[in-house]
Design an enzyme around this catalytic site. Sequence first.
Site, short mmCIF file in Angstrom:
data_model
loop_
_atom_site.label_atom_id
_atom_site.label_comp_id
_atom_site.label_asym_id
_atom_site.label_seq_id
_atom_site.Cartn_x
_atom_site.Cartn_y
_atom_site.Cartn_z
N LYS A 13 -6.43 -29.56 -22.34
CA LYS A 13 -7.72 -28.96 -22.71
C LYS A 13 -7.58 -28.06 -23.94
CE LYS A 13 -8.25 -26.98 -18.69
NZ LYS A 13 -6.97 -27.42 -18.08
N ARG A 87 -14.67 -23.19 -13.46
CA ARG A 87 -13.53 -23.66 -12.69
C ARG A 87 -13.87 -23.80 -11.21
NH1 ARG A 87 -8.17 -23.46 -14.53
NH2 ARG A 87 -8.30 -22.03 -16.26
N ARG A 126 6.24 -26.56 -21.30
CA ARG A 126 5.33 -26.00 -22.30
C ARG A 126 5.85 -24.66 -22.85
NH1 ARG A 126 -0.99 -25.25 -20.95
NH2 ARG A 126 -0.25 -24.01 -19.20
N ARG A 159 4.69 -19.38 -20.67
CA ARG A 159 3.65 -18.66 -19.95
C ARG A 159 4.16 -18.36 -18.55
NH1 ARG A 159 -2.03 -21.78 -20.82
NH2 ARG A 159 -2.15 -21.26 -18.62
N ARG A 170 -1.44 -23.56 -9.01
CA ARG A 170 -2.59 -23.90 -9.88
C ARG A 170 -3.07 -25.32 -9.63
NH1 ARG A 170 0.11 -23.02 -15.02
NH2 ARG A 170 -1.83 -23.29 -16.19
P1 ADP Z 1 -4.31 -27.18 -20.70
O1 ADP Z 1 -5.03 -26.31 -21.69
O2 ADP Z 1 -5.19 -28.24 -20.09
O3 ADP Z 1 -3.53 -26.43 -19.66
P2 ADP Z 1 -2.53 -27.79 -22.94
O4 ADP Z 1 -3.44 -28.20 -24.05
O5 ADP Z 1 -1.87 -26.47 -23.03
O6 ADP Z 1 -3.23 -28.03 -21.50
O7 ADP Z 1 -1.42 -28.95 -22.82
C1 ADP Z 1 -0.31 -28.79 -21.95
C2 ADP Z 1 0.96 -29.17 -22.70
O8 ADP Z 1 1.00 -30.57 -22.87
C3 ADP Z 1 1.00 -28.55 -24.09
O9 ADP Z 1 2.26 -27.99 -24.31
C4 ADP Z 1 0.71 -29.68 -25.07
O10 ADP Z 1 1.52 -29.62 -26.23
C5 ADP Z 1 1.05 -30.92 -24.25
N1 ADP Z 1 0.05 -31.96 -24.42
C6 ADP Z 1 -1.28 -31.80 -24.65
N2 ADP Z 1 -1.88 -33.01 -24.74
C7 ADP Z 1 -0.90 -33.94 -24.56
C8 ADP Z 1 -0.88 -35.38 -24.57
N3 ADP Z 1 -1.99 -36.11 -24.77
N4 ADP Z 1 0.31 -36.01 -24.35
C9 ADP Z 1 1.44 -35.28 -24.15
N5 ADP Z 1 1.48 -33.94 -24.14
C10 ADP Z 1 0.33 -33.26 -24.35
#
Ligand code: ADP
Length: 230
Positions: A13, A87, A126, A159, A170
């Site tokens: 997201k 949420r 992450r 995080r 979560r």
């Molecule tokens: P959210 O906001 O839904 O928790 P994030 O945007 O932080 O998710 O994404 C979670 C992790 O996965 C991030 O570190 C990001 O770099 C990685 N990520 C995001 N989209 C993809 C994707 N399409 N494929 C692989 N990894 C992704």
Amino acid sequence: MNIVLLGPPGAGKGTQANLIQEQHHLTLISTGEILREEIKKETPLGLQVKKIIESGQFPSDDIILELFEDALKKMKDTGVILDGVPRTLNQAQKVDEIFKELDIDLDIVIQLAVEDKELIKRLSSRMICKACSASYTPEVPPRKEGVCDKCSGQEFIRRPDDEPEAIKMRLHIYNEQTKPLIQYYSKTNRLKVVDGMKPVKEVQAQIELLLSDLQVLTRKSGCLYSAQDI
Ligand code: ADP
């Protein structure tokens, strides 16, 4: 154009919200980001929610809705992308009410569908930029090693809510409290599902396709909810 991004933690997201924001110059309201800032600055609210968030739980609906409403009222004359709110079903109903009061249409809810195994893999690897919170994994690294794409920051942290116990919590809360929103939004024809398992660029392309259909439709009819299938 007003958008909600829906999906479990790790679905992408935040990543997609930033890309949409860059492309369409919308206001991004990420309640997670607002709360992480409050924690960093050690404000009274930050101190109040720190433990809750770091254990993988979420602050009460009242806290979230207040933050959301404040951010929305500060919004300039743009559309908005919501990441992390609503949420819960209660939050979704309140968001609808607040939008109605402010004469804002929620045009589309984009659900990023990702399997649990992939979510756990992403969240446990992450890292976020300490300065701007842009997130990266080994599969989605910064363009230049060790340098944040967004702000050129060079310090990356984990995080606290990406620790294994917090991730478990979560995902459990998502299944219990957030999943019902899929039905809530599909009943009112606002939901579109995107395959979030695909690489970032492909997910972005799927979203852009939905948004361009939406813009065509909005131009044609001036009213979105009259159209049943985009
Ligand atoms: P959210 O906001 O839904 O928790 P994030 O945007 O932080 O998710 O994404 C979670 C992790 O996965 C991030 O570190 C990001 O770099 C990685 N990520 C995001 N989209 C993809 C994707 N399409 N494929 C692989 N990894 C992704």
